[in-house]
Write an enzyme that holds these catalytic residues in place. Structure first.
Site, PDB file in Angstrom:
ATOM      1  N   ARG A  48      43.874   9.371  53.720  1.00 18.25           N
ATOM      2  CA  ARG A  48      43.621  10.873  54.570  1.00 18.25           C
ATOM      3  C   ARG A  48      44.910  11.671  54.275  1.00 18.25           C
ATOM      4  O   ARG A  48      44.812  12.837  54.227  1.00 18.25           O
ATOM      5  CB  ARG A  48      43.898  10.322  56.104  1.00 18.25           C
ATOM      6  CG  ARG A  48      43.724  11.211  57.002  1.00 18.25           C
ATOM      7  CD  ARG A  48      43.947  11.112  58.621  1.00 18.25           C
ATOM      8  NE  ARG A  48      45.206  10.737  58.426  1.00 18.25           N
ATOM      9  CZ  ARG A  48      46.107  11.587  58.632  1.00 18.25           C
ATOM     10  NH1 ARG A  48      45.829  12.932  58.551  1.00 18.25           N
ATOM     11  NH2 ARG A  48      47.555  11.607  58.634  1.00 18.25           N
ATOM     12  N   LYS A 137      27.607  16.865  44.621  1.00 11.52           N
ATOM     13  CA  LYS A 137      27.697  16.579  43.037  1.00 11.52           C
ATOM     14  C   LYS A 137      26.823  15.209  42.927  1.00 11.52           C
ATOM     15  O   LYS A 137      26.948  14.532  43.832  1.00 11.52           O
ATOM     16  CB  LYS A 137      29.023  16.561  43.099  1.00 11.52           C
ATOM     17  CG  LYS A 137      29.355  16.085  41.594  1.00 11.52           C
ATOM     18  CD  LYS A 137      30.727  15.776  41.402  1.00 11.52           C
ATOM     19  CE  LYS A 137      30.913  14.105  41.220  1.00 11.52           C
ATOM     20  NZ  LYS A 137      32.296  13.624  40.558  1.00 11.52           N
ATOM     21  N   GLU A 178      25.836  16.823  37.172  1.00  6.79           N
ATOM     22  CA  GLU A 178      27.064  16.336  36.328  1.00  6.79           C
ATOM     23  C   GLU A 178      26.381  15.346  35.291  1.00  6.79           C
ATOM     24  O   GLU A 178      26.497  14.104  35.549  1.00  6.79           O
ATOM     25  CB  GLU A 178      28.183  15.905  37.091  1.00  6.79           C
ATOM     26  CG  GLU A 178      29.233  15.514  36.402  1.00  6.79           C
ATOM     27  CD  GLU A 178      30.571  14.781  37.017  1.00  6.79           C
ATOM     28  OE1 GLU A 178      30.507  14.841  38.305  1.00  6.79           O
ATOM     29  OE2 GLU A 178      31.372  14.583  36.363  1.00  6.79           O
ATOM     30  N   LYS A 220      27.921  20.567  35.541  1.00  5.11           N
ATOM     31  CA  LYS A 220      29.312  20.248  35.146  1.00  5.11           C
ATOM     32  C   LYS A 220      29.304  19.529  33.955  1.00  5.11           C
ATOM     33  O   LYS A 220      29.036  18.105  34.433  1.00  5.11           O
ATOM     34  CB  LYS A 220      29.786  19.462  36.583  1.00  5.11           C
ATOM     35  CG  LYS A 220      31.098  19.040  36.469  1.00  5.11           C
ATOM     36  CD  LYS A 220      31.537  18.436  37.662  1.00  5.11           C
ATOM     37  CE  LYS A 220      33.009  17.713  37.670  1.00  5.11           C
ATOM     38  NZ  LYS A 220      33.849  17.423  38.785  1.00  5.11           N
TER      39      LYS A 220
HETATM   40  P1  13P Z   1      37.545  14.141  35.928  1.00  6.38           P
HETATM   41  O1  13P Z   1      37.976  15.552  35.712  1.00  6.38           O
HETATM   42  O2  13P Z   1      38.793  13.194  36.263  1.00  6.38           O
HETATM   43  O3  13P Z   1      36.699  13.659  34.740  1.00  6.38           O
HETATM   44  O4  13P Z   1      36.810  14.145  37.320  1.00  6.38           O
HETATM   45  C1  13P Z   1      35.759  15.241  37.529  1.00  6.38           C
HETATM   46  C2  13P Z   1      34.656  14.585  38.149  1.00  6.38           C
HETATM   47  O5  13P Z   1      34.370  14.852  39.100  1.00  6.38           O
HETATM   48  C3  13P Z   1      34.136  13.101  37.926  1.00  6.38           C
HETATM   49  O6  13P Z   1      32.679  12.882  38.473  1.00  6.38           O
END
Ligand code: 13P
Length: 342
Positions: A48, A137, A178, A220
């Site tokens: 936190r 994400k 991602e 991403k």
């Molecule tokens: P890194 O930039 O440390 O790879 O982390 C980004 C991220 O969100 C990994 O899921």
């Protein structure tokens, strides 16, 4: 307001200006590993305190538009009793949430992995929205070797990413998609390019099948780099390989591309992003969504001590400023030593 307008508004806020995203969504085991590296125990109070420090960094919103949080953080408050998502919003940072529940081995596919978390996702998103999250994400990972990832791993991870993205959009939450091609191993930059191209083809094929609105999502990806065991490639080579693969695979309608750092050093991640942006305008903004490459110097400065909060925040502001410069193609390694906060 329909979700269409709300999704468009959130996307606009995230891609705004010369900014990027702060990934502060480490899961329990991952944050424990990061804390251990600087001698801090991973207690709820330490997590936190650390995440409050990040979100309260003065001036951060000049360089960072949004922050990805972990589920626990959404329910925590800062020292004044302000819930951390509201703390982020008041600091000018759009709060987001990691919604996958991690990866496991993919059955009957030795060496491949699959990300979980689709069951009950729509209901969870309703709750996260009430807590203030406006984007989400989901991370899929791909191990690389001469034979990995298998076609099966690429297909099932693409399908999971696309189902997640569709569910998010239906709930009024902007999905960050991602697909991370891992740096672990001794593969060449050419092999990374080949795998990344195949992975992104599958991902966009699945996004299309699942009717995901490309204008209302962000990508991403990992950059195209050699495996960690190899010598790092020159930023111009990383940039040329990365942009070539993205131009072959990512439709121009995608609202923005925000790279992960994936194990690059903070300076490498800035230099590579700058080289990518020096190649000239592309169909999408190309920015950062770094975890380690923004936070490593912060953790090192903080070390769990309240007395170090200010210097830790300075370290975050410095990396955010340098990466913002990199997004504009203006980063130079000489800027690393120019004053305490860059
Ligand atoms: P890194 O930039 O440390 O790879 O982390 C980004 C991220 O969100 C990994 O899921």
């Amino acid at each position: 307001m329909s979700y269409h307008d709300e999704l468009a508004g959130t996307v606009q806020a995230l891609v705004d200006g010369p900014k990027g995203l702060l990934a502060a969504d480490e899961s329990g085991p991952t944050i424990a590993k990061r804390f251990k590296s600087v001698g801090v125990e991973s207690t709820e109070e330490n997590r936190r305190a650390y995440r409050s420090l990040l979100l309260a960094t003065p001036g951060l919103a000049e360089f960072v538009s949004g922050v990805i949080l972990y589920e626990e953080t959404l329910a925590q408050c800062d020292a004044d009793g302000t819930p951390l998502p509201q703390r982020a919003a008041r600091s000018g940072l759009v709060p987001g949430i990691k919604v996958d529940t991690g990866k496991i081995a993919l059955a009957h596919a030795s060496g491949d992995e699959i990300t979980q978390g689709l069951d009950g996702l729509a209901q969870r998103l309703e709750g996260y929205r009430r807590q203030g999250a406006r984007f989400a994400k989901w991370r899929a990972v791909y191990n690389v070797s001469d034979t990995l990832p298998s076609r099966l791993a690429m297909e099932v991870n693409a399908d999971a990413l696309a189902r997640y993205a569709a569910i998010c959009q239906e709930q009024g939450v902007v999905p960050i998609v991602e697909p991370e091609v891992l740096m672990d191993g001794d593969h060449t930059i050419q092999r990374c390019a080949e795998v990344t191209e195949a992975v992104l083809h599958q991902v966009f094929h699945a996004l299309h099948r699942h009717r995901v609105v490309l204008e209302h999502m962000l990508l991403k990806p990992s950059m195209v780099v050699p495996g960690k065991v190899q010598t790092a490639a020159a930023p111009d080579d990383v940039a040329a390989s990365t942009v070539r693969v993205l131009r072959r695979t990512v439709p121009a309608a995608v609202a923005g591309i925000f790279f992960l750092s994936g194990g690059q050093t903070p300076a490498e991640a800035s230099a590579n992003l700058a080289a990518i942006n020096r190649l000239g305008p592309q169909p999408w903004p190309l920015s950062f969504s770094y975890g380690r490459a923004l936070q490593e110097p912060v953790l090192d400065a903080w070390r769990g001590q309240a007395a170090n909060v200010r210097v830790a925040q300075d370290a975050l502001l410095k990396r955010a400023r340098l990466n913002s410069a990199a997004r504009a193609g203006r980063y130079d390694a000489a800027m690393e030593s120019a004053g305490r906060s860059g």
